[in-house]
Design an enzyme around this catalytic site. Structure first.
Site, PDB file in Angstrom:
ATOM      1  N   ARG A 113     -37.452  25.337  30.212  1.00 48.68           N
ATOM      2  CA  ARG A 113     -36.442  24.292  29.956  1.00 48.68           C
ATOM      3  C   ARG A 113     -36.446  23.237  31.053  1.00 48.68           C
ATOM      4  O   ARG A 113     -36.058  22.095  30.833  1.00 48.68           O
ATOM      5  CB  ARG A 113     -35.044  24.936  29.815  1.00 48.68           C
ATOM      6  CG  ARG A 113     -33.920  23.914  29.716  1.00 48.68           C
ATOM      7  CD  ARG A 113     -32.666  24.422  29.015  1.00 48.68           C
ATOM      8  NE  ARG A 113     -32.305  25.778  29.320  1.00 48.68           N
ATOM      9  CZ  ARG A 113     -31.729  26.202  30.457  1.00 48.68           C
ATOM     10  NH1 ARG A 113     -31.470  25.337  31.425  1.00 48.68           N
ATOM     11  NH2 ARG A 113     -31.421  27.460  30.625  1.00 48.68           N
ATOM     12  N   ASP A 166     -34.799   0.447  26.224  1.00 48.21           N
ATOM     13  CA  ASP A 166     -35.494   1.302  25.273  1.00 48.21           C
ATOM     14  C   ASP A 166     -36.761   0.535  24.898  1.00 48.21           C
ATOM     15  O   ASP A 166     -36.700  -0.514  24.243  1.00 48.21           O
ATOM     16  CB  ASP A 166     -34.592   1.559  24.058  1.00 48.21           C
ATOM     17  CG  ASP A 166     -35.255   2.458  23.015  1.00 48.21           C
ATOM     18  OD1 ASP A 166     -36.491   2.394  22.884  1.00 48.21           O
ATOM     19  OD2 ASP A 166     -34.539   3.196  22.323  1.00 48.21           O
ATOM     20  N   LYS A 193     -42.684   7.773  18.205  1.00 48.18           N
ATOM     21  CA  LYS A 193     -43.163   6.571  17.538  1.00 48.18           C
ATOM     22  C   LYS A 193     -44.577   6.216  18.027  1.00 48.18           C
ATOM     23  O   LYS A 193     -45.500   6.977  17.816  1.00 48.18           O
ATOM     24  CB  LYS A 193     -42.139   5.448  17.756  1.00 48.18           C
ATOM     25  CG  LYS A 193     -40.691   5.880  17.462  1.00 48.18           C
ATOM     26  CD  LYS A 193     -40.500   6.226  16.022  1.00 48.18           C
ATOM     27  CE  LYS A 193     -39.119   6.628  15.558  1.00 48.18           C
ATOM     28  NZ  LYS A 193     -38.094   7.137  16.380  1.00 48.18           N
TER      29      LYS A 193
HETATM   30  C1  LIG Z   1     -35.656   2.300  19.202  1.00 45.92           C
HETATM   31  C2  LIG Z   1     -35.367   3.760  19.029  1.00 45.92           C
HETATM   32  N1  LIG Z   1     -34.867   4.465  20.070  1.00 45.92           N
HETATM   33  C3  LIG Z   1     -34.581   5.775  19.959  1.00 45.92           C
HETATM   34  C4  LIG Z   1     -34.771   6.457  18.778  1.00 45.92           C
HETATM   35  C5  LIG Z   1     -34.441   7.927  18.692  1.00 45.92           C
HETATM   36  O1  LIG Z   1     -35.617   8.652  18.830  1.00 45.92           O
HETATM   37  P1  LIG Z   1     -35.879  10.117  18.196  1.00 45.92           P
HETATM   38  O2  LIG Z   1     -35.889   9.949  16.720  1.00 45.92           O
HETATM   39  O3  LIG Z   1     -37.196  10.503  18.782  1.00 45.92           O
HETATM   40  O4  LIG Z   1     -34.753  10.972  18.656  1.00 45.92           O
HETATM   41  C6  LIG Z   1     -35.299   5.782  17.682  1.00 45.92           C
HETATM   42  C7  LIG Z   1     -35.527   6.498  16.415  1.00 45.92           C
HETATM   43  O5  LIG Z   1     -35.801   5.916  15.384  1.00 45.92           O
HETATM   44  C8  LIG Z   1     -35.598   4.394  17.807  1.00 45.92           C
HETATM   45  O6  LIG Z   1     -36.090   3.682  16.770  1.00 45.92           O
END
Ligand SMILES: Cc1ncc(COP(=O)(O)O)c(C=O)c1O
Length: 396
Positions: free
Chosen positions: A57, A180, A205
């Protein structure tokens, strides 16, 4: 020695051939725990007096290789991986935000992130405030502001946030700035180079790239990430598994190649959609009329693999258009080698109330495309065929 270039580092950084066996691919350390060998060493490891692996973990060697690769690609001191992008968001915010602190975010964000801020952090006493752009930041920053959070380009409207401007406005304050970077990836934009504290990813992604693993990663200063590891990861528990670490590590090796193809395909798609009678507007940072085009030119290598379009005819048109596609798969997520199409208002951003969606430009006619690495001519054929059918069937 000169710094190796991005594509080279994407392949090589973070791991070396295994010193014991010579295995060239990073081994999958499929283990939950690690033998510490003696009572005394166990005590030292747990007291933090000696470095080493203790328990899955907290850290794992395969995961560590992925973390090192991402730290290198983001130009960060270190990185920390999680079981999902949302686990990264949760670990980061729960480590640093306390009741009474203010979190400013520049909307829109991925709906799940915004939902987490409002539904989980706010009830714990964190003041969550939405801003429409970085231009509102100067007036909004206060003594209570502890974190500024943004996406660029934003999901799903592909709005650009000027990262250098965010860094300039928050300089000298005790404020953590977080981008992000899921949509851009470090191949296109490296937020830390523009002065932000952290770059965060849904590694699910583009980093993974093949739609077969869920993960998240946070890159930033080592000292702050050590705090996140011991609080947000160790206590909250959203650790990335060894097998997923291997898949994400392998995917990231081809990031540069794939992003070149995604970006070239998206540019072709945006151009093809523009001017079609069924399309009211195309959102793509590479188009000169896009309001963020100049910022994109400044902080992105290319303009990304995501394209959104607003259809004339709202929800009904969106449904017909999406049901008419044969090559694009209707599914959430993005950044896969396969092209995906989604209707944010009824899927990823459904949890937001209608007024928030309207304010953020997430209308009923908005469709988001994740352009894969297929031949762009086939992708354009698929899109135009469905649009033509739509234009014939409805008076647009
Ligand atoms: C820009 C963005 N940040 C964070 C996330 C969340 O990621 P996860 O689906 O891997 O938890 C997503 C999910 O679609 C996203 O598009």
């Amino acid at each position: 020695m000169t710094q190796r270039r991005f594509a080279t580092r994407a392949v090589h950084s973070g791991h070396e051939p295994d010193p014991v066996t010579g295995a060239h691919a990073p081994p999958v350390y499929q283990t939950s725990t690690f033998a510490y060998g003696s009572f005394a060493r166990g005590r030292r490891l747990f007291a933090g007096e000696e470095e080493g692996y203790l328990y899955g973990r907290i850290a794992n060697p395969t995961t560590r290789a992925f973390e090192r690769k991402l730290a290198d690609l983001e130009g960060a001191e270190d990185a920390l991986a999680f079981s999902s992008g949302m686990a990264a968001v949760a670990a980061l915010t729960l480590t640093f935000l306390r009741p009474g602190d203010e979190l400013l975010f520049i909307g829109p964000l991925y709906g799940g992130t915004e939902g987490f801020f409002h539904d989980v952090l706010a009830p714990f006493g964190v003041r969550v405030t939405e801003l429409a752009s970085e231009r509102e930041l100067a007036a909004a920053l206060s003594e209570r502001t502890r974190m500024v959070y943004l996406e660029t380009p934003t999901n799903p409207t592909l709005k650009l946030i000027d990262l250098a401007e965010v860094a300039r406005l928050t300089a000298g304050r005790e404020v953590l700035t977080v981008a992000d970077n899921t949509f851009a990836t470090p191949y296109l934009t490296r937020p830390l180079e523009h002065g932000l504290t952290f770059a965060l990813h849904s590694a699910t992604k583009y980093l993974g790239g093949h739609g077969d693993a869920i993960g998240g990663v946070l890159a930033g200063p080592a000292a702050l990430l050590a705090e996140v590891r011991s609080e947000g990861l160790r206590h909250v528990g959203g650790c990335l598994g060894p097998w997923e670490s291997f898949l994400l590590l392998r995917g990231t090796k081809t990031l540069a190649l794939r992003m070149e193809a995604h970006c070239a395909g998206a540019a072709r798609v945006a151009e093809a959609l523009r001017g079609h009678p069924a399309v009211a507007r195309v959102f793509y940072p590479g188009l000169p009329e896009h309001p963020g085009h100049e910022v994109a030119r400044k902080q992105m290598r290319h303009f990304g693999g995501m394209v959104s379009l607003e259809l004339r005819g709202g929800l009904q048109a969106a449904e017909r258009f999406l049901d008419g596609l044969t090559l694009f798969t209707q599914a959430v997520s993005l950044g896969d080698v396969e092209s995906l199409a989604t209707h944010p208002a009824s899927t990823t951003h459904q949890l937001l109330d209608a007024e928030t969606r309207e304010r953020q430009g997430i209308t009923d006619g908005l469709v988001r495309l994740s352009v894969g690495i297929e031949d762009p001519r086939d992708l354009c054929d698929d899109l135009l065929r469905s649009l033509d059918k739509l234009a014939e069937s409805v008076a647009v």
